[in-house]
Design a protein around this motif. Structure first.
Motif, mmCIF file in Angstrom:
data_model
loop_
_atom_site.group_PDB
_atom_site.id
_atom_site.type_symbol
_atom_site.label_atom_id
_atom_site.label_comp_id
_atom_site.label_asym_id
_atom_site.label_seq_id
_atom_site.Cartn_x
_atom_site.Cartn_y
_atom_site.Cartn_z
ATOM 1 N N THR A 79 -7.874 -30.597 10.951
ATOM 2 C CA THR A 79 -8.702 -29.576 10.562
ATOM 3 C C THR A 79 -8.008 -28.090 10.515
ATOM 4 O O THR A 79 -6.801 -27.978 10.790
ATOM 5 C CB THR A 79 -9.891 -29.463 11.274
ATOM 6 N N LYS A 80 -8.660 -26.996 10.070
ATOM 7 C CA LYS A 80 -8.119 -25.892 9.618
ATOM 8 C C LYS A 80 -9.064 -24.598 9.794
ATOM 9 O O LYS A 80 -10.314 -24.724 10.165
ATOM 10 C CB LYS A 80 -7.633 -25.779 8.049
ATOM 11 N N VAL A 81 -8.188 -23.607 10.052
ATOM 12 C CA VAL A 81 -8.889 -22.267 10.021
ATOM 13 C C VAL A 81 -8.088 -21.157 9.263
ATOM 14 O O VAL A 81 -7.300 -21.166 9.199
ATOM 15 C CB VAL A 81 -8.788 -21.759 11.685
ATOM 16 N N CYS A 82 -9.260 -20.287 8.796
ATOM 17 C CA CYS A 82 -8.712 -18.766 8.430
ATOM 18 C C CYS A 82 -9.648 -18.653 7.447
ATOM 19 O O CYS A 82 -10.167 -17.469 7.144
ATOM 20 C CB CYS A 82 -7.371 -19.148 7.407
ATOM 21 N N LEU A 83 -10.158 -19.290 6.363
ATOM 22 C CA LEU A 83 -10.845 -19.025 5.173
ATOM 23 C C LEU A 83 -12.304 -18.745 5.868
ATOM 24 O O LEU A 83 -12.795 -19.093 6.779
ATOM 25 C CB LEU A 83 -10.938 -19.982 4.228
ATOM 26 N N PRO A 84 -13.310 -17.811 5.049
ATOM 27 C CA PRO A 84 -14.332 -17.339 5.564
ATOM 28 C C PRO A 84 -15.168 -18.245 5.973
ATOM 29 O O PRO A 84 -15.681 -19.102 4.966
ATOM 30 C CB PRO A 84 -14.841 -16.318 4.427
ATOM 31 N N THR A 85 -16.131 -18.236 7.070
ATOM 32 C CA THR A 85 -16.967 -19.066 7.692
ATOM 33 C C THR A 85 -18.322 -18.286 7.817
ATOM 34 O O THR A 85 -19.389 -18.890 8.185
ATOM 35 C CB THR A 85 -16.481 -19.987 8.623
ATOM 36 N N GLY A 86 -18.255 -17.037 7.449
ATOM 37 C CA GLY A 86 -19.401 -16.330 7.613
ATOM 38 C C GLY A 86 -19.264 -14.768 6.912
ATOM 39 O O GLY A 86 -18.109 -14.666 6.261
ATOM 40 N N ASP A 87 -20.242 -13.882 6.797
ATOM 41 C CA ASP A 87 -20.031 -12.578 6.328
ATOM 42 C C ASP A 87 -19.537 -11.451 7.285
ATOM 43 O O ASP A 87 -19.198 -10.462 6.853
ATOM 44 C CB ASP A 87 -21.547 -12.187 5.878
ATOM 45 N N GLY A 88 -19.161 -11.765 8.526
ATOM 46 C CA GLY A 88 -18.679 -10.907 9.207
ATOM 47 C C GLY A 88 -17.320 -10.464 9.150
ATOM 48 O O GLY A 88 -16.609 -11.313 8.803
ATOM 49 N N PRO A 89 -16.792 -9.420 9.488
ATOM 50 C CA PRO A 89 -15.229 -9.045 9.512
ATOM 51 C C PRO A 89 -14.362 -9.893 10.303
ATOM 52 O O PRO A 89 -13.137 -10.160 9.955
ATOM 53 C CB PRO A 89 -15.123 -7.592 9.700
#
Length: 340
Positions: A79-89
């Motif tokens: 799996t991966k992490v980095c791209l936006p998953t919510g609206d917070g900074p």
């Protein structure tokens, strides 16, 4: 199903990987998603790829549920992490905060205690690279991640990360890169592939079918077939619309006799082509129906002759894009494609 080592690491992955971008939790219902996963397992696929951002977490959850009851050690989860998953900074990027929090959330959704391959979905210029690498390293040392990879990083970014990992003696160097790569889109060839071959980094390529264009089902001058991704809903038409010009479709149709000569379908030809590239460990397929999984998985083990590979290059000609400046731009296409 054939398996290959992921670069020079000790991790083996299936030549064909099942991925769920734009499908699970988005355009495919859960029953069909489960059927596709079962078809993948039946075909011998052991490696499954997803991301926290796919359907905002729903894709991971659906995949985890579909694999419930399958012996955990018999599959490799990426799996991966980095791209936006919510609206917070802090709901995006590769900060220590987001990496650790996203990893824990992915573990919960996938229903597992570890991720076999955890990948930085894109490079994050806002976060110091050393902060990101240490966060990944801590997850490895904690037993929550087995191997670390990246996706769509440039050669310079990968080289910098490798140098830092060696300097600091991190538990895991980068072992994989997940780039877009297919017969038409070859922007990793000039810089990324040579570096990764030298450093023992394996490629797990996505979009080997160019969003279905290389299957030959889209005809020049004709509307997309009913039920196809090009005629679909959601985000799919926006992505595939970038490679649906008649100039591309006409040239793709000329590949059909080559597929017939090799005794494979157009889809299998496209997947086998990526697997023929030195440095490619696996190709990711997506599917909306189980029979697509079965067909595409059969590309594993297909070996194309040098003469056939040369003829593919000749047929596609100047439509092939090898501009390394587009490495991290999955939507950039040659101007003539957009005008066609």
């Amino acid at each position: 199903m054939e398996h290959r080592a992921l670069g020079r690491s000790g991790l083996w992955v299936s030549e064909v990987v099942y991925g769920n971008w734009l499908t699970h939790g988005e355009t495919v219902d859960r029953a069909t998603a489960t059927a596709c996963v079962r078809a993948a397992l039946d075909a011998g696929i052991t490696t499954f790829d997803t991301a926290d951002v796919y359907a905002l977490g729903a894709a991971e959850q659906v995949l985890g549920e579909a694999l419930r009851g399958v012996r955990r050690d018999s599959v490799e989860l990426a799996t991966k992490v980095c791209l936006p998953t919510g609206d917070g900074p802090n709901d995006r990027g590769l900060s220590r905060k987001h990496v650790l929090e996203s990893c824990h959330a992915s573990l919960r959704r996938l229903g597992t205690d570890h991720i076999d391959l955890y990948q930085a979905h894109r490079f994050d210029p806002r976060t110091p690279l050393e902060e990101t690498l240490v966060a990944f390293d801590d997850l490895v040392r904690a037993g929550k991640v087995r191997y670390v990879g990246v996706s769509e990083w440039t050669a310079a970014q990968i080289a910098e990360a490798l140098a830092l990992a060696d300097e600091w003696g991190l538990a895991r160097r980068i072992v994989s890169n997940q780039p877009q790569y297919n017969m038409l889109w070859r922007v990793i060839e000039p810089e990324v592939l040579p570096l990764c071959r030298r450093e023992g980094i394996g490629q797990i390529v996505f979009q080997p079918l160019a969003q279905g264009v290389l299957t030959g089902k889209y005809q020049p001058g004709a509307a997309p077939p009913v039920g196809s991704r090009g005629a679909g809903f959601g985000r799919a038409p926006r992505f595939i619309g970038r490679v649906l010009g008649d100039a591309v479709l006409d040239r793709v149709q000329r590949l059909r006799p080559l597929a017939d000569e090799a005794g494979v379908t157009m889809a299998q030809l496209a997947i086998a082509w990526t697997l023929a590239t030195d440095g490619v460990s696996a190709a990711i397929i997506g599917a909306t129906r189980p029979e697509q999984v079965t067909e595409n998985a059969a590309a594993a083990g297909v070996r194309l002759t040098p003469d056939l590979l040369t003829e593919i290059d000749r047929t596609l000609g100047d439509l092939v894009d090898t501009d390394p400046t587009k490495t991290a731009d999955m939507f950039a296409v040659k101007a003539e494609w957009a005008r066609a």
